[in-house]
Design a protein around this motif. Structure first.
Motif, PDB file in Angstrom:
ATOM      1  N   LEU A 156     -53.490  28.594  21.585  1.00 54.10           N
ATOM      2  CA  LEU A 156     -52.647  27.424  21.816  1.00 54.10           C
ATOM      3  C   LEU A 156     -51.198  27.836  21.574  1.00 54.10           C
ATOM      4  CD1 LEU A 156     -54.771  24.779  19.896  1.00 54.10           C
ATOM      5  CD2 LEU A 156     -54.558  25.015  22.373  1.00 54.10           C
ATOM      6  N   GLN A 157     -50.374  27.658  22.564  1.00 61.62           N
ATOM      7  CA  GLN A 157     -48.978  28.076  22.456  1.00 61.62           C
ATOM      8  C   GLN A 157     -48.109  27.034  21.774  1.00 61.62           C
ATOM      9  OE1 GLN A 157     -48.046  31.223  23.214  1.00 61.62           O
ATOM     10  NE2 GLN A 157     -50.233  31.470  23.584  1.00 61.62           N
ATOM     11  N   ASN A 158     -48.241  25.808  22.171  1.00 65.25           N
ATOM     12  CA  ASN A 158     -47.372  24.749  21.664  1.00 65.25           C
ATOM     13  C   ASN A 158     -48.177  23.693  20.937  1.00 65.25           C
ATOM     14  OD1 ASN A 158     -45.008  25.877  22.835  1.00 65.25           O
ATOM     15  ND2 ASN A 158     -45.688  25.107  24.816  1.00 65.25           N
ATOM     16  N   LEU A 159     -48.680  24.048  19.797  1.00 63.65           N
ATOM     17  CA  LEU A 159     -49.456  23.095  19.023  1.00 63.65           C
ATOM     18  C   LEU A 159     -48.520  22.024  18.464  1.00 63.65           C
ATOM     19  CD1 LEU A 159     -52.237  22.373  17.857  1.00 63.65           C
ATOM     20  CD2 LEU A 159     -51.639  23.729  15.860  1.00 63.65           C
ATOM     21  N   ASP A 160     -48.826  20.772  18.748  1.00 65.42           N
ATOM     22  CA  ASP A 160     -48.046  19.649  18.248  1.00 65.42           C
ATOM     23  C   ASP A 160     -48.940  18.840  17.322  1.00 65.42           C
ATOM     24  OD1 ASP A 160     -46.339  17.543  17.776  1.00 65.42           O
ATOM     25  OD2 ASP A 160     -46.659  16.616  19.737  1.00 65.42           O
ATOM     26  N   PRO A 161     -48.919  19.158  16.030  1.00 65.15           N
ATOM     27  CA  PRO A 161     -49.819  18.459  15.103  1.00 65.15           C
ATOM     28  C   PRO A 161     -49.334  17.054  14.753  1.00 65.15           C
ATOM     29  CG  PRO A 161     -48.480  20.015  13.898  1.00 65.15           C
ATOM     30  CD  PRO A 161     -48.107  20.161  15.352  1.00 65.15           C
ATOM     31  N   ALA A 162     -49.384  16.167  15.738  1.00 65.54           N
ATOM     32  CA  ALA A 162     -48.903  14.797  15.556  1.00 65.54           C
ATOM     33  C   ALA A 162     -49.662  14.068  14.447  1.00 65.54           C
ATOM     34  CB  ALA A 162     -49.020  14.038  16.881  1.00 65.54           C
ATOM     35  N   TRP A 163     -50.856  14.503  14.136  1.00 69.21           N
ATOM     36  CA  TRP A 163     -51.688  13.848  13.130  1.00 69.21           C
ATOM     37  C   TRP A 163     -51.167  14.053  11.719  1.00 69.21           C
ATOM     38  CZ3 TRP A 163     -53.097  17.625  16.502  1.00 69.21           C
ATOM     39  CH2 TRP A 163     -53.267  18.916  15.981  1.00 69.21           C
ATOM     40  N   VAL A 164     -50.279  15.019  11.488  1.00 71.28           N
ATOM     41  CA  VAL A 164     -49.757  15.232  10.135  1.00 71.28           C
ATOM     42  C   VAL A 164     -48.504  14.399   9.870  1.00 71.28           C
ATOM     43  CG1 VAL A 164     -50.747  17.536   9.922  1.00 71.28           C
ATOM     44  CG2 VAL A 164     -48.387  17.286  10.701  1.00 71.28           C
ATOM     45  N   ARG A 165     -47.950  13.816  10.909  1.00 69.03           N
ATOM     46  CA  ARG A 165     -46.765  12.973  10.740  1.00 69.03           C
ATOM     47  C   ARG A 165     -47.137  11.675  10.033  1.00 69.03           C
ATOM     48  NH1 ARG A 165     -45.564  13.642  16.737  1.00 69.03           N
ATOM     49  NH2 ARG A 165     -44.977  15.828  16.816  1.00 69.03           N
ATOM     50  N   MET A 166     -46.172  11.115   9.357  1.00 73.01           N
ATOM     51  CA  MET A 166     -46.421   9.888   8.611  1.00 73.01           C
ATOM     52  C   MET A 166     -46.097   8.641   9.429  1.00 73.01           C
ATOM     53  SD  MET A 166     -47.897  10.591   5.819  1.00 73.01           S
ATOM     54  CE  MET A 166     -48.790  11.891   6.648  1.00 73.01           C
ATOM     55  N   HIS A 167     -45.834   8.812  10.719  1.00 74.92           N
ATOM     56  CA  HIS A 167     -45.668   7.654  11.598  1.00 74.92           C
ATOM     57  C   HIS A 167     -46.684   7.773  12.734  1.00 74.92           C
ATOM     58  CE1 HIS A 167     -43.115  10.751  13.452  1.00 74.92           C
ATOM     59  NE2 HIS A 167     -43.431  10.175  14.593  1.00 74.92           N
ATOM     60  N   VAL A 168     -47.031   6.650  13.300  1.00 72.02           N
ATOM     61  CA  VAL A 168     -48.029   6.621  14.368  1.00 72.02           C
ATOM     62  C   VAL A 168     -47.424   7.273  15.616  1.00 72.02           C
ATOM     63  CG1 VAL A 168     -49.553   5.165  15.738  1.00 72.02           C
ATOM     64  CG2 VAL A 168     -48.949   4.481  13.405  1.00 72.02           C
ATOM     65  N   PRO A 169     -48.067   8.308  16.150  1.00 74.63           N
ATOM     66  CA  PRO A 169     -47.543   8.965  17.350  1.00 74.63           C
ATOM     67  C   PRO A 169     -47.523   8.027  18.555  1.00 74.63           C
ATOM     68  CG  PRO A 169     -49.201  10.325  16.282  1.00 74.63           C
ATOM     69  CD  PRO A 169     -49.248   8.979  15.628  1.00 74.63           C
ATOM     70  N   ALA A 170     -46.567   8.257  19.434  1.00 78.97           N
ATOM     71  CA  ALA A 170     -46.389   7.412  20.622  1.00 78.97           C
ATOM     72  C   ALA A 170     -47.658   7.336  21.458  1.00 78.97           C
ATOM     73  CB  ALA A 170     -45.223   7.932  21.458  1.00 78.97           C
ATOM     74  N   GLU A 171     -48.364   8.470  21.623  1.00 79.02           N
ATOM     75  CA  GLU A 171     -49.558   8.454  22.463  1.00 79.02           C
ATOM     76  C   GLU A 171     -50.657   7.562  21.888  1.00 79.02           C
ATOM     77  OE1 GLU A 171     -50.302  12.952  21.343  1.00 79.02           O
ATOM     78  OE2 GLU A 171     -48.648  11.695  20.686  1.00 79.02           O
ATOM     79  N   VAL A 172     -50.720   7.434  20.565  1.00 82.57           N
ATOM     80  CA  VAL A 172     -51.702   6.544  19.944  1.00 82.57           C
ATOM     81  C   VAL A 172     -51.300   5.092  20.200  1.00 82.57           C
ATOM     82  CG1 VAL A 172     -52.765   5.818  17.759  1.00 82.57           C
ATOM     83  CG2 VAL A 172     -52.386   8.266  18.221  1.00 82.57           C
ATOM     84  N   HIS A 173     -50.007   4.787  20.042  1.00 82.42           N
ATOM     85  CA  HIS A 173     -49.521   3.433  20.360  1.00 82.42           C
ATOM     86  C   HIS A 173     -49.830   3.077  21.814  1.00 82.42           C
ATOM     87  CE1 HIS A 173     -47.552   1.754  16.920  1.00 82.42           C
ATOM     88  NE2 HIS A 173     -46.776   2.799  16.739  1.00 82.42           N
ATOM     89  N   GLU A 174     -49.549   4.002  22.718  1.00 81.73           N
ATOM     90  CA  GLU A 174     -49.793   3.753  24.141  1.00 81.73           C
ATOM     91  C   GLU A 174     -51.261   3.468  24.415  1.00 81.73           C
ATOM     92  OE1 GLU A 174     -48.146   7.169  26.155  1.00 81.73           O
ATOM     93  OE2 GLU A 174     -46.144   6.723  25.365  1.00 81.73           O
ATOM     94  N   ARG A 175     -52.133   4.249  23.792  1.00 79.27           N
ATOM     95  CA  ARG A 175     -53.573   4.066  24.016  1.00 79.27           C
ATOM     96  C   ARG A 175     -54.044   2.727  23.456  1.00 79.27           C
ATOM     97  NH1 ARG A 175     -57.310   6.505  27.444  1.00 79.27           N
ATOM     98  NH2 ARG A 175     -56.789   8.589  26.784  1.00 79.27           N
ATOM     99  N   THR A 176     -53.492   2.291  22.314  1.00 84.62           N
ATOM    100  CA  THR A 176     -53.894   0.981  21.785  1.00 84.62           C
ATOM    101  C   THR A 176     -53.507  -0.126  22.753  1.00 84.62           C
ATOM    102  OG1 THR A 176     -51.865   0.753  20.460  1.00 84.62           O
ATOM    103  CG2 THR A 176     -53.804   1.641  19.343  1.00 84.62           C
ATOM    104  N   HIS A 177     -52.341   0.004  23.384  1.00 82.15           N
ATOM    105  CA  HIS A 177     -51.916  -0.996  24.372  1.00 82.15           C
ATOM    106  C   HIS A 177     -52.824  -0.967  25.597  1.00 82.15           C
ATOM    107  CE1 HIS A 177     -48.455  -2.295  22.157  1.00 82.15           C
ATOM    108  NE2 HIS A 177     -47.951  -1.072  22.105  1.00 82.15           N
ATOM    109  N   GLU A 178     -53.187   0.225  26.068  1.00 84.43           N
ATOM    110  CA  GLU A 178     -54.078   0.347  27.231  1.00 84.43           C
ATOM    111  C   GLU A 178     -55.412  -0.351  26.989  1.00 84.43           C
ATOM    112  OE1 GLU A 178     -54.635   4.430  28.401  1.00 84.43           O
ATOM    113  OE2 GLU A 178     -52.469   4.794  28.401  1.00 84.43           O
ATOM    114  N   TRP A 179     -55.912  -0.288  25.775  1.00 82.28           N
ATOM    115  CA  TRP A 179     -57.202  -0.868  25.439  1.00 82.28           C
ATOM    116  C   TRP A 179     -57.080  -2.280  24.868  1.00 82.28           C
ATOM    117  CZ3 TRP A 179     -61.980   0.722  26.687  1.00 82.28           C
ATOM    118  CH2 TRP A 179     -62.112   2.024  27.173  1.00 82.28           C
ATOM    119  N   ASN A 180     -55.857  -2.820  24.827  1.00 83.83           N
ATOM    120  CA  ASN A 180     -55.615  -4.136  24.245  1.00 83.83           C
ATOM    121  C   ASN A 180     -56.123  -4.231  22.810  1.00 83.83           C
ATOM    122  OD1 ASN A 180     -54.353  -5.287  26.541  1.00 83.83           O
ATOM    123  ND2 ASN A 180     -56.381  -5.457  27.487  1.00 83.83           N
TER     124      ASN A 180
END
Length: 159
Positions: free
Chosen positions: A89-113
């Motif tokens: 993996l060249q560009n590992l983006d460990p969004a899960w270690v951040r203390m804020h909710v990543p944008a992609e998780v917010h987007e997915r919650t909206h997609e699923w209502n």
């Protein structure tokens, strides 16, 4: 990642339809693969026998020497079955270690209502749970497991 958290082997309830056979790569293995930066193809995983897959789920992959041994073992298995080695993996983006909710998780919650995940809820999840939500938020993953994961982690009753 500079600090590697010890993660106990755990299979999620949303994975139950394949955990008995390990036909798909469970989140615990995906987490360890990201930790050692190895990109394992599902087609390669499918060639491994059950005991090899089970060992990949159980092997420690926390301390630097464990991470190296884990990567070596994955490379050996892929070589054994394909005469190739997996890419890194060249560009590992460990969004899960951040203390804020990543944008992609917010987007997915909206997609699923589904309800929005608060920063407090996010930080109360353990690292493997946050990892699972990030991975399930990204394209290429089976979307129906995202709301199942939210329910399992106590973040939504139904989406």
């Amino acid at each position: 990642m500079n600090t590697i958290t010890t993660i106990e082997t755990r299979y999620f309830a949303f994975e139950r339809d394949f955990v008995d056979s390990l036909r798909c790569i469970p989140m615990i293995v995906r987490y360890k693969l990201d930790t050692c930066r190895v990109k394992l193809q599902l087609s390669d995983w499918a060639k491994f026998n059950f005991d090899e897959k089970d060992l990949l789920a159980e092997m420690p992959c926390h301390a630097p020497d464990e991470v190296e041994m884990y990567a070596d073992y994955v490379n050996e298995l892929v070589w054994k079955y394909t005469s190739t080695v997996p890419s890194l993996l060249q560009n590992l983006d460990p969004a899960w270690v951040r203390m804020h909710v990543p944008a992609e998780v917010h987007e997915r919650t909206h997609e699923w209502n589904c309800p929005v995940i608060s920063a407090t809820q996010w930080t109360q999840l353990n690292e493997l749970e946050r990892f699972a939500l990030v991975k399930l938020s990204r394209s290429g993953h089976e979307g129906r497991n995202f709301p199942r994961a939210l329910a399992e982690f106590g973040l939504a009753t139904a989406c």
